[in-house]
Design an enzyme around this catalytic site. Structure first.
Site, PDB file in Angstrom:
ATOM      1  N   ASP A  45       0.844  -1.208   0.000  1.00 16.71           N
ATOM      2  CA  ASP A  45       0.000   0.000   0.000  1.00 16.71           C
ATOM      3  C   ASP A  45       0.877   1.255   0.000  1.00 16.71           C
ATOM      4  O   ASP A  45       0.381   2.377  -0.096  1.00 16.71           O
ATOM      5  CB  ASP A  45      -1.011  -0.010   1.155  1.00 16.71           C
ATOM      6  CG  ASP A  45      -0.354   0.054   2.526  1.00 16.71           C
ATOM      7  OD1 ASP A  45       0.891  -0.064   2.620  1.00 16.71           O
ATOM      8  OD2 ASP A  45      -1.098   0.216   3.520  1.00 16.71           O
ATOM      9  N   SER A  46       2.211   1.067   0.056  1.00 18.72           N
ATOM     10  CA  SER A  46       3.146   2.177  -0.156  1.00 18.72           C
ATOM     11  C   SER A  46       2.920   2.811  -1.529  1.00 18.72           C
ATOM     12  O   SER A  46       3.381   3.921  -1.786  1.00 18.72           O
ATOM     13  CB  SER A  46       4.597   1.684  -0.051  1.00 18.72           C
ATOM     14  OG  SER A  46       4.799   0.561  -0.886  1.00 18.72           O
ATOM     15  N   ASP A  84      -1.162  -6.409  -0.401  1.00 17.93           N
ATOM     16  CA  ASP A  84      -1.133  -5.748   0.911  1.00 17.93           C
ATOM     17  C   ASP A  84      -2.536  -5.245   1.264  1.00 17.93           C
ATOM     18  O   ASP A  84      -3.140  -4.499   0.488  1.00 17.93           O
ATOM     19  CB  ASP A  84      -0.164  -4.554   0.798  1.00 17.93           C
ATOM     20  CG  ASP A  84       0.381  -4.106   2.134  1.00 17.93           C
ATOM     21  OD1 ASP A  84       0.139  -4.793   3.144  1.00 17.93           O
ATOM     22  OD2 ASP A  84       1.070  -3.071   2.147  1.00 17.93           O
ATOM     23  N   LYS A 114      -0.654  -9.569   2.957  1.00 14.40           N
ATOM     24  CA  LYS A 114       0.063  -9.054   4.122  1.00 14.40           C
ATOM     25  C   LYS A 114      -0.873  -8.119   4.873  1.00 14.40           C
ATOM     26  O   LYS A 114      -1.659  -7.402   4.246  1.00 14.40           O
ATOM     27  CB  LYS A 114       1.328  -8.285   3.701  1.00 14.40           C
ATOM     28  CG  LYS A 114       2.046  -7.634   4.891  1.00 14.40           C
ATOM     29  CD  LYS A 114       3.359  -6.989   4.499  1.00 14.40           C
ATOM     30  CE  LYS A 114       3.196  -5.578   3.994  1.00 14.40           C
ATOM     31  NZ  LYS A 114       2.581  -4.627   4.935  1.00 14.40           N
ATOM     32  N   GLU A 116      -1.016  -5.499   8.640  1.00 15.94           N
ATOM     33  CA  GLU A 116      -0.250  -4.905   9.733  1.00 15.94           C
ATOM     34  C   GLU A 116      -0.898  -5.221  11.080  1.00 15.94           C
ATOM     35  O   GLU A 116      -2.122  -5.231  11.193  1.00 15.94           O
ATOM     36  CB  GLU A 116      -0.191  -3.368   9.551  1.00 15.94           C
ATOM     37  CG  GLU A 116       0.527  -2.961   8.281  1.00 15.94           C
ATOM     38  CD  GLU A 116       0.630  -1.445   8.093  1.00 15.94           C
ATOM     39  OE1 GLU A 116       0.266  -0.684   9.025  1.00 15.94           O
ATOM     40  OE2 GLU A 116       1.065  -1.029   7.013  1.00 15.94           O
ATOM     41  N   GLU A 183       9.494  -4.100  10.587  1.00 15.44           N
ATOM     42  CA  GLU A 183       9.865  -2.794  10.033  1.00 15.44           C
ATOM     43  C   GLU A 183      10.411  -1.867  11.120  1.00 15.44           C
ATOM     44  O   GLU A 183       9.771  -1.677  12.167  1.00 15.44           O
ATOM     45  CB  GLU A 183       8.643  -2.144   9.350  1.00 15.44           C
ATOM     46  CG  GLU A 183       8.969  -0.757   8.779  1.00 15.44           C
ATOM     47  CD  GLU A 183       7.975  -0.235   7.761  1.00 15.44           C
ATOM     48  OE1 GLU A 183       7.034  -0.963   7.382  1.00 15.44           O
ATOM     49  OE2 GLU A 183       8.145   0.921   7.339  1.00 15.44           O
TER      50      GLU A 183
HETATM   51  O1  KIV Z   1       3.521  -1.143   1.702  1.00 14.04           O
HETATM   52  C1  KIV Z   1       4.704  -1.512   1.652  1.00 14.04           C
HETATM   53  O2  KIV Z   1       5.385  -1.362   0.627  1.00 14.04           O
HETATM   54  C2  KIV Z   1       5.278  -2.114   2.846  1.00 14.04           C
HETATM   55  C3  KIV Z   1       6.766  -2.090   3.044  1.00 14.04           C
HETATM   56  C4  KIV Z   1       7.115  -2.488   4.415  1.00 14.04           C
HETATM   57  C5  KIV Z   1       7.574  -2.855   2.121  1.00 14.04           C
HETATM   58  O3  KIV Z   1       4.556  -2.581   3.668  1.00 14.04           O
END
Ligand code: KIV
Length: 266
Positions: A45-46, A84, A114, A116, A183
């Site tokens: 999500d970056s 993500d 992924k 968080e 991270e």
């Molecule tokens: O969103 C992202 O790119 C991440 C980074 C930690 C690689 O979560």
């Protein structure tokens, strides 16, 4: 070369071989990352910051993540593709989390997701794992918690905070995560976590002792310069190269030296 699976992640850890991972958000860059032999591509999500020009990752939507993950999956032949989960796609309820995560596999060609968080997402990790959706957990600096954290700060620096992160690492492993992203935490803490867990750890700003490393592609290639975290190593300066190319084109057009006979039809 066969497609990388989550089982290869575990084998690599057991063999002491490092796992390589980068982000990508579109077809051409995913193709480059895959051709280079990187094990895993995270459609992070970056993309909110490095592609969409946002201040932080919070406004990124599920539909945008699905769109970008599709572009990446279309290009990839070998790497494991991970989607993500964006802010508010898994926090409201376990049911919503399962439905949203399922979209990455069903509509976008990802093989895992992924998300968080630690203890607070253990129920979600369990439900996803039960639904055959492999989960990479992510603790330490979690950018979706920027308001609670008060900025992008290194985490786990006090004894208490380090103990809590170690606990969270065990909780996400016990909940069924197949790997854990760490991270912006001290290298010694990442070493301890990596040594205690049987699932592989992937570090970003977490020192050299993790089982693998990830960086944001636009940082690695020098395409994002709004800020450059200490943990980034730049391997190219594509922004400068692209700027020089576009300026040279502009000058050629203005001087009348492009197009020449070579680029014209008879
Ligand atoms: O969103 C992202 O790119 C991440 C980074 C930690 C690689 O979560």
């Amino acid at each position: 070369m066969p497609r990388i699976t989550i089982h290869d992640f575990l084998s690599k850890k057991q063999q002491g071989a490092k796992i390589t991972m980068l982000t990508a958000y579109d077809y051409p860059f995913a193709q480059i990352v895959d051709e280079a032999g990187i094990d895993c591509i995270l459609v992070g999500d970056s993309l909110g910051m490095v592609v969409q020009g946002l201040e932080n990752t919070l406004p990124v939507t599920m539909d945008e993540m699905i769109y970008h993950t599709r572009l990446v999956s279309r290009a990839v032949k070998n790497a494991l593709v991970i989607g993500d989960m964006p802010f508010m796609s898994y926090q409201a309820s376990v049911e919503e989390a399962v439905r949203n995560a399922g979209r990455f596999l069903k509509e976008a060609g990802a093989s895992a997701i992924k998300l968080e968080g630690g203890a607070e997402v253990s129920g979600v990790i369990q439900a996803l794992t039960r639904s055959d959706i492999p989960v990479m957990a992510h603790i330490g600096l979690t950018p979706q918690s920027i308001h609670r954290m008060g900025g992008y700060k290194v985490q786990g620096k006090t004894d208490d905070a380090a103990r809590k992160l170690l606990e969270e690492a065990h909780i996400v492993e016990d909940s069924g995560a197949f790997s854990l992203l760490l991270e912006a935490i001290p290298a010694d803490l990442a070493k301890k976590i990596s040594g205690e867990l049987s699932i592989p750890t992937i570090g970003i700003g977490a020192g050299p002792y993790c089982d693998g490393q990830v960086l944001v592609l636009h940082d690695v290639l020098g395409m994002f310069d709004r800020f450059v975290p200490k943990f980034v190593k730049r391997y190219a300066n594509l922004k400068a190269d692209a700027l020089a190319a576009v300026r040279a084109y502009k000058a050629d057009v203005e001087r009348g030296t492009f197009p020449s006979d070579k680029e014209s039809f008879k």
